[in-house]
Design a protein around this motif. Sequence first.
Motif, PDB file in Angstrom:
ATOM      1  N   VAL A 245       0.839  -1.210   0.000  1.00 52.85           N
ATOM      2  CA  VAL A 245       0.000   0.000   0.000  1.00 52.85           C
ATOM      3  C   VAL A 245       0.873   1.259   0.000  1.00 52.85           C
ATOM      4  CG1 VAL A 245      -1.664   1.315   1.384  1.00 52.85           C
ATOM      5  CG2 VAL A 245      -1.940  -1.167   1.121  1.00 52.85           C
TER       6      VAL A 245
ATOM      7  N   TYR B 215      -6.076   9.322  -1.939  1.00 56.89           N
ATOM      8  CA  TYR B 215      -6.854   8.071  -1.886  1.00 56.89           C
ATOM      9  C   TYR B 215      -5.901   6.919  -1.614  1.00 56.89           C
ATOM     10  CZ  TYR B 215      -5.870   9.458  -6.747  1.00 56.89           C
ATOM     11  OH  TYR B 215      -5.281   9.967  -7.884  1.00 56.89           O
TER      12      TYR B 215
ATOM     13  N   PHE C 176      -6.156   2.764  -0.429  1.00 58.00           N
ATOM     14  CA  PHE C 176      -7.028   1.620  -0.137  1.00 58.00           C
ATOM     15  C   PHE C 176      -6.194   0.397   0.225  1.00 58.00           C
ATOM     16  CE2 PHE C 176     -10.043   4.334  -2.199  1.00 58.00           C
ATOM     17  CZ  PHE C 176     -11.243   3.997  -1.594  1.00 58.00           C
TER      18      PHE C 176
ATOM     19  N   GLY D 180      -8.994  -2.330  -7.435  1.00 60.42           N
ATOM     20  CA  GLY D 180      -9.557  -2.842  -8.683  1.00 60.42           C
ATOM     21  C   GLY D 180     -11.078  -2.853  -8.743  1.00 60.42           C
TER      22      GLY D 180
ATOM     23  N   GLY E 136     -12.871   0.085  -8.517  1.00 56.50           N
ATOM     24  CA  GLY E 136     -13.353   1.426  -8.833  1.00 56.50           C
ATOM     25  C   GLY E 136     -13.590   2.295  -7.593  1.00 56.50           C
TER      26      GLY E 136
ATOM     27  N   ALA F 172     -11.415   3.952  -5.583  1.00 54.78           N
ATOM     28  CA  ALA F 172     -10.679   5.227  -5.521  1.00 54.78           C
ATOM     29  C   ALA F 172     -11.347   6.265  -6.427  1.00 54.78           C
ATOM     30  CB  ALA F 172      -9.218   5.018  -5.920  1.00 54.78           C
ATOM     31  N   THR F 173     -11.796   5.811  -7.582  1.00 53.61           N
ATOM     32  CA  THR F 173     -12.488   6.724  -8.498  1.00 53.61           C
ATOM     33  C   THR F 173     -13.799   7.210  -7.867  1.00 53.61           C
ATOM     34  OG1 THR F 173     -11.516   5.509 -10.333  1.00 53.61           O
ATOM     35  CG2 THR F 173     -13.385   6.936 -10.846  1.00 53.61           C
TER      36      THR F 173
ATOM     37  N   ASN G 119       3.576   5.519 -10.210  1.00 59.06           N
ATOM     38  CA  ASN G 119       2.323   5.036  -9.624  1.00 59.06           C
ATOM     39  C   ASN G 119       1.194   5.153 -10.657  1.00 59.06           C
ATOM     40  OD1 ASN G 119       0.274   4.222  -7.951  1.00 59.06           O
ATOM     41  ND2 ASN G 119       0.734   5.681  -6.308  1.00 59.06           N
ATOM     42  N   ALA G 120       1.213   4.189 -11.610  1.00 57.64           N
ATOM     43  CA  ALA G 120       0.299   4.280 -12.762  1.00 57.64           C
ATOM     44  C   ALA G 120      -1.167   4.200 -12.349  1.00 57.64           C
ATOM     45  CB  ALA G 120       0.633   3.167 -13.756  1.00 57.64           C
TER      46      ALA G 120
ATOM     47  N   ARG H  89      -3.910   7.025 -13.144  1.00 55.51           N
ATOM     48  CA  ARG H  89      -5.132   6.673 -13.883  1.00 55.51           C
ATOM     49  C   ARG H  89      -6.370   7.172 -13.120  1.00 55.51           C
ATOM     50  NH1 ARG H  89      -7.819   6.770 -17.664  1.00 55.51           N
ATOM     51  NH2 ARG H  89      -9.411   5.216 -18.077  1.00 55.51           N
TER      52      ARG H  89
ATOM     53  N   LYS I  36      -9.224   9.716 -14.341  1.00 52.33           N
ATOM     54  CA  LYS I  36     -10.645   9.314 -14.396  1.00 52.33           C
ATOM     55  C   LYS I  36     -11.550  10.277 -13.629  1.00 52.33           C
ATOM     56  CE  LYS I  36     -10.462   4.909 -13.180  1.00 52.33           C
ATOM     57  NZ  LYS I  36     -11.089   3.603 -12.893  1.00 52.33           N
TER      58      LYS I  36
HETATM   59  C1  LIG Z   1      -4.021   3.874  -6.428  1.00 53.04           C
HETATM   60  C2  LIG Z   1      -5.228   3.232  -5.746  1.00 53.04           C
HETATM   61  C3  LIG Z   1      -5.839   4.228  -4.777  1.00 53.04           C
HETATM   62  C4  LIG Z   1      -6.253   2.846  -6.810  1.00 53.04           C
HETATM   63  O1  LIG Z   1      -7.400   2.347  -6.144  1.00 53.04           O
HETATM   64  P1  LIG Z   1      -8.522   1.499  -6.916  1.00 53.04           P
HETATM   65  O2  LIG Z   1      -9.748   1.541  -6.082  1.00 53.04           O
HETATM   66  O3  LIG Z   1      -7.972   0.184  -7.306  1.00 53.04           O
HETATM   67  O4  LIG Z   1      -8.714   2.419  -8.208  1.00 53.04           O
HETATM   68  P2  LIG Z   1      -9.859   2.308  -9.323  1.00 53.04           P
HETATM   69  O5  LIG Z   1     -10.328   0.882  -9.375  1.00 53.04           O
HETATM   70  O6  LIG Z   1     -10.861   3.366  -9.088  1.00 53.04           O
HETATM   71  O7  LIG Z   1      -9.065   2.697 -10.650  1.00 53.04           O
HETATM   72  C5  LIG Z   1      -7.779   2.172 -10.895  1.00 53.04           C
HETATM   73  C6  LIG Z   1      -7.423   2.387 -12.347  1.00 53.04           C
HETATM   74  O8  LIG Z   1      -6.015   2.195 -12.493  1.00 53.04           O
HETATM   75  C7  LIG Z   1      -5.799   1.127 -13.416  1.00 53.04           C
HETATM   76  N1  LIG Z   1      -4.586   0.446 -12.976  1.00 53.04           N
HETATM   77  C8  LIG Z   1      -4.439  -0.341 -11.887  1.00 53.04           C
HETATM   78  N2  LIG Z   1      -3.167  -0.748 -11.804  1.00 53.04           N
HETATM   79  C9  LIG Z   1      -2.516  -0.225 -12.855  1.00 53.04           C
HETATM   80  C10 LIG Z   1      -1.178  -0.285 -13.339  1.00 53.04           C
HETATM   81  N3  LIG Z   1      -0.253  -0.977 -12.684  1.00 53.04           N
HETATM   82  N4  LIG Z   1      -0.870   0.398 -14.459  1.00 53.04           N
HETATM   83  C11 LIG Z   1      -1.796   1.129 -15.128  1.00 53.04           C
HETATM   84  N5  LIG Z   1      -3.088   1.236 -14.706  1.00 53.04           N
HETATM   85  C12 LIG Z   1      -3.428   0.556 -13.601  1.00 53.04           C
HETATM   86  C13 LIG Z   1      -7.044   0.283 -13.338  1.00 53.04           C
HETATM   87  O9  LIG Z   1      -7.175  -0.531 -14.485  1.00 53.04           O
HETATM   88  C14 LIG Z   1      -8.101   1.383 -13.262  1.00 53.04           C
HETATM   89  O10 LIG Z   1      -8.301   2.039 -14.486  1.00 53.04           O
HETATM   90  P3  LIG Z   1      -9.505   1.623 -15.487  1.00 53.04           P
HETATM   91  O11 LIG Z   1     -10.786   1.835 -14.729  1.00 53.04           O
HETATM   92  O12 LIG Z   1      -9.340   2.548 -16.644  1.00 53.04           O
HETATM   93  O13 LIG Z   1      -9.316   0.176 -15.832  1.00 53.04           O
HETATM   94  C15 LIG Z   1      -4.834   1.942  -4.978  1.00 53.04           C
HETATM   95  O14 LIG Z   1      -4.089   1.117  -5.831  1.00 53.04           O
HETATM   96  C16 LIG Z   1      -4.040   2.236  -3.728  1.00 53.04           C
HETATM   97  O15 LIG Z   1      -4.600   2.461  -2.658  1.00 53.04           O
HETATM   98  N6  LIG Z   1      -2.684   2.217  -3.859  1.00 53.04           N
HETATM   99  C17 LIG Z   1      -1.821   2.460  -2.705  1.00 53.04           C
HETATM  100  C18 LIG Z   1      -1.902   3.892  -2.210  1.00 53.04           C
HETATM  101  C19 LIG Z   1      -1.574   4.899  -3.292  1.00 53.04           C
HETATM  102  O16 LIG Z   1      -0.576   4.772  -3.993  1.00 53.04           O
HETATM  103  N7  LIG Z   1      -2.434   5.921  -3.392  1.00 53.04           N
HETATM  104  C20 LIG Z   1      -2.293   6.963  -4.371  1.00 53.04           C
HETATM  105  C21 LIG Z   1      -1.496   8.115  -3.912  1.00 53.04           C
HETATM  106  S1  LIG Z   1      -2.422   9.295  -2.959  1.00 53.04           S
END
Ligand SMILES: CC(C)(COP(=O)(O)OP(=O)(O)OC[C@H]1O[C@@H](n2cnc3c(N)ncnc32)[C@H](O)[C@@H]1OP(=O)(O)O)[C@@H](O)C(=O)NCCC(=O)NCCS
Length: 175
Positions: free
Chosen positions: A32, A95, A97, A103, A105, A107-108, A135-136, A140, A144
């Motif tokens: 995380v 955000y 999680f 995965g 949706g 965070a969106t 942090n792709a 993303r 979104k």
């Molecule tokens: C970043 C994070 C918040 C995303 O949460 P999530 O609920 O999975 O996000 P969502 O499902 O709303 O959307 C994720 C999008 O990224 C895409 N994605 C996921 N991993 C990916 C990767 N390695 N490369 C490219 N895109 C990626 C998903 O396909 C999705 O896009 P899509 O709807 O077009 O398919 C979650 O991975 C997380 O908590 N990470 C650790 C903490 C962090 O880094 N937070 C961000 C900094 S504040």
Amino acid sequence: MTTILETERLILRLQRAADIDTLINLWSDPAVTHYLGGPRERDWLRTEFEEVGRNPAAEQYDLWPVIEKDSSQLVGNCGLLDKDIAGKTEIELIYVFAAGAWGNGYATEIGRALIQHAFEALELERLIALIEPENAASERVAQKVGMRFDREVIRPDDARRKLYVIEKAAAHASV
Ligand SMILES: CC(C)(COP(=O)(O)OP(=O)(O)OC[C@H]1O[C@@H](n2cnc3c(N)ncnc32)[C@H](O)[C@@H]1OP(=O)(O)O)[C@@H](O)C(=O)NCCC(=O)NCCS
């Protein structure tokens, strides 16, 4: 009133005592925190969350627990924090999680709701996100929810971050 906002599948609310162990697990998880400076030390986290627990509504800008309605489980820690960016105070959308909740949706979903909350309830004009360049998934999510890449910045700890921005007028135009 402890609920900050509610979406179709999630509730963002003030911290409760029973949240602390799950929040510690979240912020000490290497996966995380991989792009967020790495795992925090558990004793330090407990002290911090216990301090928040003494007055959970103390801060206007904070990270709040996210509860999954279906399971009633704490699945994330999201919110708004004030940051100094090159001498200017900006409000950052954050955000985070638990890996098991990625995965879906979420965070969106919470990001969009927080943007609406910031612009309507808090009457802010602009939000930013600071994203580790690799942090792709986070980038993303920023795209979104309607944020646009503005520029790269170097933080005080020398970390390079992509600065994403959303402005109130643009957010309304895209709804
Ligand atoms: C970043 C994070 C918040 C995303 O949460 P999530 O609920 O999975 O996000 P969502 O499902 O709303 O959307 C994720 C999008 O990224 C895409 N994605 C996921 N991993 C990916 C990767 N390695 N490369 C490219 N895109 C990626 C998903 O396909 C999705 O896009 P899509 O709807 O077009 O398919 C979650 O991975 C997380 O908590 N990470 C650790 C903490 C962090 O880094 N937070 C961000 C900094 S504040």
